[in-house]
Scaffold this motif. Structure first.
Motif, short mmCIF file in Angstrom:
data_model
loop_
_atom_site.label_atom_id
_atom_site.label_comp_id
_atom_site.label_asym_id
_atom_site.label_seq_id
_atom_site.Cartn_x
_atom_site.Cartn_y
_atom_site.Cartn_z
N GLN A 150 0.86 -1.18 0.00
CA GLN A 150 0.00 0.00 0.00
C GLN A 150 0.89 1.23 0.00
O GLN A 150 1.98 1.22 0.56
CB GLN A 150 -0.90 0.03 1.23
N ARG A 151 0.43 2.30 -0.62
CA ARG A 151 1.25 3.51 -0.73
C ARG A 151 1.68 4.06 0.63
O ARG A 151 2.85 4.39 0.81
CB ARG A 151 0.53 4.58 -1.54
N PRO A 152 0.79 4.16 1.64
CA PRO A 152 1.26 4.70 2.93
C PRO A 152 2.24 3.78 3.67
O PRO A 152 2.95 4.23 4.57
CB PRO A 152 -0.01 4.86 3.76
N LYS A 153 2.29 2.51 3.31
CA LYS A 153 3.13 1.55 4.02
C LYS A 153 4.41 1.19 3.26
O LYS A 153 5.15 0.31 3.68
CB LYS A 153 2.34 0.28 4.31
N LEU A 154 4.71 1.89 2.18
CA LEU A 154 5.88 1.54 1.39
C LEU A 154 7.18 1.77 2.13
O LEU A 154 8.15 1.02 1.96
CB LEU A 154 5.88 2.30 0.06
N LYS A 155 7.24 2.80 2.96
CA LYS A 155 8.47 3.06 3.72
C LYS A 155 8.73 1.91 4.70
O LYS A 155 9.85 1.40 4.78
CB LYS A 155 8.36 4.38 4.46
N GLY A 156 7.71 1.50 5.43
CA GLY A 156 7.86 0.39 6.36
C GLY A 156 8.19 -0.91 5.65
O GLY A 156 9.02 -1.69 6.13
N THR A 157 7.56 -1.13 4.50
CA THR A 157 7.84 -2.34 3.73
C THR A 157 9.28 -2.36 3.24
O THR A 157 9.95 -3.39 3.32
CB THR A 157 6.87 -2.43 2.53
N SER A 158 9.76 -1.22 2.76
CA SER A 158 11.14 -1.18 2.27
C SER A 158 12.14 -1.40 3.39
O SER A 158 13.14 -2.11 3.21
CB SER A 158 11.41 0.13 1.54
N PHE A 159 11.87 -0.85 4.57
CA PHE A 159 12.77 -1.10 5.70
C PHE A 159 12.70 -2.55 6.15
O PHE A 159 13.73 -3.16 6.46
CB PHE A 159 12.45 -0.17 6.87
N PHE A 160 11.49 -3.13 6.18
CA PHE A 160 11.34 -4.52 6.62
C PHE A 160 12.06 -5.47 5.67
O PHE A 160 12.86 -6.31 6.10
CB PHE A 160 9.86 -4.88 6.74
N PHE A 161 11.79 -5.35 4.37
CA PHE A 161 12.43 -6.25 3.42
C PHE A 161 13.90 -5.93 3.24
O PHE A 161 14.71 -6.84 2.99
CB PHE A 161 11.69 -6.24 2.08
N GLY A 162 14.28 -4.66 3.38
CA GLY A 162 15.69 -4.32 3.36
C GLY A 162 16.43 -4.95 4.52
O GLY A 162 17.55 -5.45 4.38
N GLY A 163 15.82 -4.94 5.70
CA GLY A 163 16.41 -5.60 6.85
C GLY A 163 16.53 -7.10 6.65
O GLY A 163 17.51 -7.72 7.06
N LEU A 164 15.53 -7.69 5.99
CA LEU A 164 15.59 -9.11 5.68
C LEU A 164 16.77 -9.42 4.77
O LEU A 164 17.51 -10.38 5.00
CB LEU A 164 14.28 -9.57 5.04
N VAL A 165 16.98 -8.59 3.77
CA VAL A 165 18.11 -8.78 2.85
C VAL A 165 19.43 -8.60 3.59
O VAL A 165 20.38 -9.37 3.39
CB VAL A 165 18.00 -7.82 1.65
N VAL A 166 19.50 -7.61 4.48
CA VAL A 166 20.73 -7.38 5.23
C VAL A 166 21.02 -8.56 6.17
O VAL A 166 22.17 -8.97 6.32
CB VAL A 166 20.65 -6.04 6.00
N VAL A 167 19.99 -9.15 6.76
CA VAL A 167 20.19 -10.34 7.59
C VAL A 167 20.69 -11.50 6.73
O VAL A 167 21.59 -12.24 7.14
CB VAL A 167 18.88 -10.73 8.33
N LEU A 168 20.13 -11.64 5.53
CA LEU A 168 20.59 -12.71 4.65
C LEU A 168 22.03 -12.49 4.18
O LEU A 168 22.72 -13.45 3.85
CB LEU A 168 19.67 -12.82 3.43
N MET A 169 22.50 -11.24 4.19
CA MET A 169 23.89 -10.94 3.84
C MET A 169 24.82 -11.09 5.05
O MET A 169 25.98 -10.70 4.99
CB MET A 169 24.00 -9.52 3.26
N ARG A 170 24.28 -11.61 6.16
CA ARG A 170 25.02 -11.91 7.39
C ARG A 170 25.49 -10.68 8.14
O ARG A 170 26.58 -10.67 8.71
CB ARG A 170 26.19 -12.85 7.10
#
Length: 132
Positions: A61-81
């Motif tokens: 959703q447009r109002p939740k894009l910032k939270g989504t990007s931080f959540f999935f970005g954090g997931l990617v950073v965790v996967l990068m160890r």
């Protein structure tokens, strides 16, 4: 009582295991493998519980894009160890995604004070507190 389909029961189990692995990963000094596994189980369980389309529309959703990007970005950073930075990013994303849900959850938890025995216990605990 709420009836759950078989897919939703599987989803509840996946979410439960995901939360367990996340907690266990944090307790074991941010073990990146456990955190990544917990994240993947949690997200797949969410898809099983509410469906793919609802999950997609919730996160994008447009109002939740910032939270989504931080959540999935954090997931990617965790996967990068880099687990500590990834979990911080995920926590910020989680809080911004579910910000509107917190008052409902706290209101539900506050309704436990209406239970007779529990309200007496909470009242006694509140009265016995000493100001140091």
């Amino acid at each position: 009582m709420v009836s759950l389909s078989d897919f939703q029961r599987i989803g509840v189990g996946l979410v439960g295991f995901g939360l367990f692995f996340l907690l266990f990963g944090v307790l074991l000094y941010f073990d990146s493998v456990l955190l990544a596994f917990g994240n993947l189980l949690f997200l797949s369980g969410l898809v099983f519980i509410i469906g793919f389309r609802r999950t997609f529309t919730f996160f994008f959703q447009r109002p939740k894009l910032k939270g989504t990007s931080f959540f999935f970005g954090g997931l990617v950073v965790v996967l990068m160890r880099w687990p500590i930075l990834g979990m911080l990013l995920e926590a910020y994303g989680f809080i911004s995604l579910f910000r509107s849900f917190f008052p409902v959850a706290f209101g539900f938890l506050g309704s436990f004070a209406n239970i007779p025995l529990l309200s007496q216990l909470l009242q006694k605990m509140g009265d016995s507190g000493s100001m140091v």
